[in-house]
Motif scaffolding. Sequence first.
Motif, mmCIF file in Angstrom:
data_model
loop_
_atom_site.group_PDB
_atom_site.id
_atom_site.type_symbol
_atom_site.label_atom_id
_atom_site.label_comp_id
_atom_site.label_asym_id
_atom_site.label_seq_id
_atom_site.Cartn_x
_atom_site.Cartn_y
_atom_site.Cartn_z
ATOM 1 N N GLN A 270 22.962 6.380 -38.036
ATOM 2 C CA GLN A 270 23.337 6.930 -39.336
ATOM 3 C C GLN A 270 23.384 5.882 -40.448
ATOM 4 O O GLN A 270 23.292 6.224 -41.622
ATOM 5 C CB GLN A 270 24.666 7.677 -39.231
ATOM 6 N N ASP A 274 21.421 6.608 -43.720
ATOM 7 C CA ASP A 274 22.030 6.527 -45.052
ATOM 8 C C ASP A 274 21.107 5.828 -46.049
ATOM 9 O O ASP A 274 21.061 6.181 -47.234
ATOM 10 C CB ASP A 274 23.372 5.792 -44.976
ATOM 11 N N ARG A 277 18.737 8.464 -47.056
ATOM 12 C CA ARG A 277 19.390 9.428 -47.944
ATOM 13 C C ARG A 277 19.474 8.882 -49.374
ATOM 14 O O ARG A 277 19.168 9.575 -50.344
ATOM 15 C CB ARG A 277 20.798 9.750 -47.448
ATOM 16 N N GLU A 278 19.912 7.637 -49.481
ATOM 17 C CA GLU A 278 20.112 7.036 -50.794
ATOM 18 C C GLU A 278 18.809 6.920 -51.570
ATOM 19 O O GLU A 278 18.771 7.143 -52.790
ATOM 20 C CB GLU A 278 20.753 5.651 -50.628
ATOM 21 N N THR A 286 14.644 15.596 -54.737
ATOM 22 C CA THR A 286 13.788 14.538 -54.222
ATOM 23 C C THR A 286 13.467 13.519 -55.309
ATOM 24 O O THR A 286 13.098 13.879 -56.432
ATOM 25 C CB THR A 286 12.460 15.123 -53.680
ATOM 26 N N SER A 317 20.705 14.720 -38.775
ATOM 27 C CA SER A 317 21.771 14.985 -39.738
ATOM 28 C C SER A 317 23.090 14.443 -39.196
ATOM 29 O O SER A 317 23.308 14.381 -37.982
ATOM 30 C CB SER A 317 21.897 16.487 -39.989
ATOM 31 N N ASP A 323 25.875 16.892 -46.261
ATOM 32 C CA ASP A 323 24.729 16.030 -45.960
ATOM 33 C C ASP A 323 23.556 16.426 -46.842
ATOM 34 O O ASP A 323 23.059 17.552 -46.793
ATOM 35 C CB ASP A 323 24.342 16.164 -44.489
ATOM 36 N N VAL A 324 23.091 15.504 -47.658
ATOM 37 C CA VAL A 324 22.011 15.782 -48.602
ATOM 38 C C VAL A 324 20.710 16.114 -47.880
ATOM 39 O O VAL A 324 19.809 16.749 -48.455
ATOM 40 C CB VAL A 324 21.829 14.586 -49.563
ATOM 41 N N LEU A 325 20.615 15.737 -46.606
ATOM 42 C CA LEU A 325 19.405 16.050 -45.833
ATOM 43 C C LEU A 325 19.269 17.544 -45.542
ATOM 44 O O LEU A 325 18.234 17.986 -45.043
ATOM 45 C CB LEU A 325 19.401 15.273 -44.516
ATOM 46 N N LYS A 329 13.068 18.410 -49.229
ATOM 47 C CA LYS A 329 12.516 17.060 -49.296
ATOM 48 C C LYS A 329 11.008 17.182 -49.512
ATOM 49 O O LYS A 329 10.284 17.565 -48.605
ATOM 50 C CB LYS A 329 12.825 16.298 -47.995
ATOM 51 N N SER A 335 14.630 16.822 -41.337
ATOM 52 C CA SER A 335 15.964 16.604 -40.796
ATOM 53 C C SER A 335 16.118 17.457 -39.536
ATOM 54 O O SER A 335 15.456 18.493 -39.398
ATOM 55 C CB SER A 335 17.039 16.963 -41.829
#
Length: 450
Positions: A270, A274, A277-278, A286, A317, A323-325, A329, A335
Amino acid sequence: MLTLTTILNDARSAQAVFANYSQEQLDACARAVGKALYDNAKELAEDAVNETGMGNVADKTLKNQSKSRNVWHYLKGKKSTGVIERDEANGMITIAHPAGVVGAVTPTTSPSMTIMCNVMCALKGGNAIVIAPHPRAKKVSAKTVSIINAELDKLKAPENLVQCIEQPSMQLTNELMASVDVLVATGGPAMVKSAYSSGMPSFGVGAGNVQTIFDVDIDYQVAAQKVIAGRCFDNGIICSGDQSIIIPKQHYQQVIEAFTSQGAYYIEDQQQADKLREALFKDGYTNPDLIGQDVQVIAQYVGLHVPDTAKVILVKSNGRADDVLRSEKMCPVLSVFAYQDLEQAISIAKLNLEVRGKGHTCVIHSHTVEHIEKIGAALPVSRIAINEAGSLSVGGTLQNGFVPTGTLGCGFWGNNSTSENLNYQHMLNLQRIGFTMNHKPVPTDEEIWA
């Protein structure tokens, strides 16, 4: 440069002539548009990639070819002018009339294909059409319309039947939206919202966020191959592309191995997730720098080391609701979520759709009809593909019943006016003539309320 007023006046003059064309003449024009895109598919794909920096030439070429072929195959032989149906049993006659001048706002992701679909459907119904392209795709859009008009000229179709705003702006697009007889908007949420706020009849689309559920009775290697093929197609910019895979917890490792064996780079850690994600999201959407980019570009941007053979990035995830995932996308990233039972799979899909994509599309890989129907009845989506990649199926193919289109309605779930695949029927006025059937028996009140 022509003013919008001149463009619209020219369109109305052309449409007044075109409205009197026979069915055979309308069909010849619609066919010419599709064949023009088919014959120039690669050149327009190259132009689109060069101008927009999104997607890849091979897949855009295939998209231009397959969609033109599929749309014409669907349109061919269907009545769209004059009397199109006689219902003798109920004493009804249906007559089709054109909408008039269609406005089409087209995206940067699939410029030529979307223009082609809109123009073919508009002309099939005897309409004129004005294209308002995305500014990042204005050159290839203008070229597409020029190629189309060259073919229409050969048929001696009215001049200015198909026009393009060659220097598009938000102001011109908004003015077009407020001036046409019907509007088709294919693009981002803000633009679609503007279309519905224009005060004119409009068909827009919602955001995609395709949830893909794997049942326990499938061949995971086959399913993984299909998901990967669809997710990496045109570098993942198609709105109907699979976004999240929701897989059985008891077979989790088996499914992951099926994906990695076929080109997925899997991220479970994770801290590494991350970083993705960032980089992948900006303000909940996106990152524009990564839309339509391939895995290697994404990896370099994020600072990941992935094999040159990687086709997609598959990331686990963290299971959190925020969770933005869970969101859409627009690049080859998937994900993955694990479920204990079918009820939990449905719950995961619902939560993800509440984040984004409600009303659009889901995919189910299963051989159990009862499971397919249960999932379908529970999810707020307008279309569900079975055992196929979303991006390669729900826009219509020669082997399924989805209407071929480049514009997918999301229904009331997605704040859209239709849940259908947009087609020529949405650009028609249908007139019904009704005759009283005096010989038709009238049931008694007792029979009606029985």
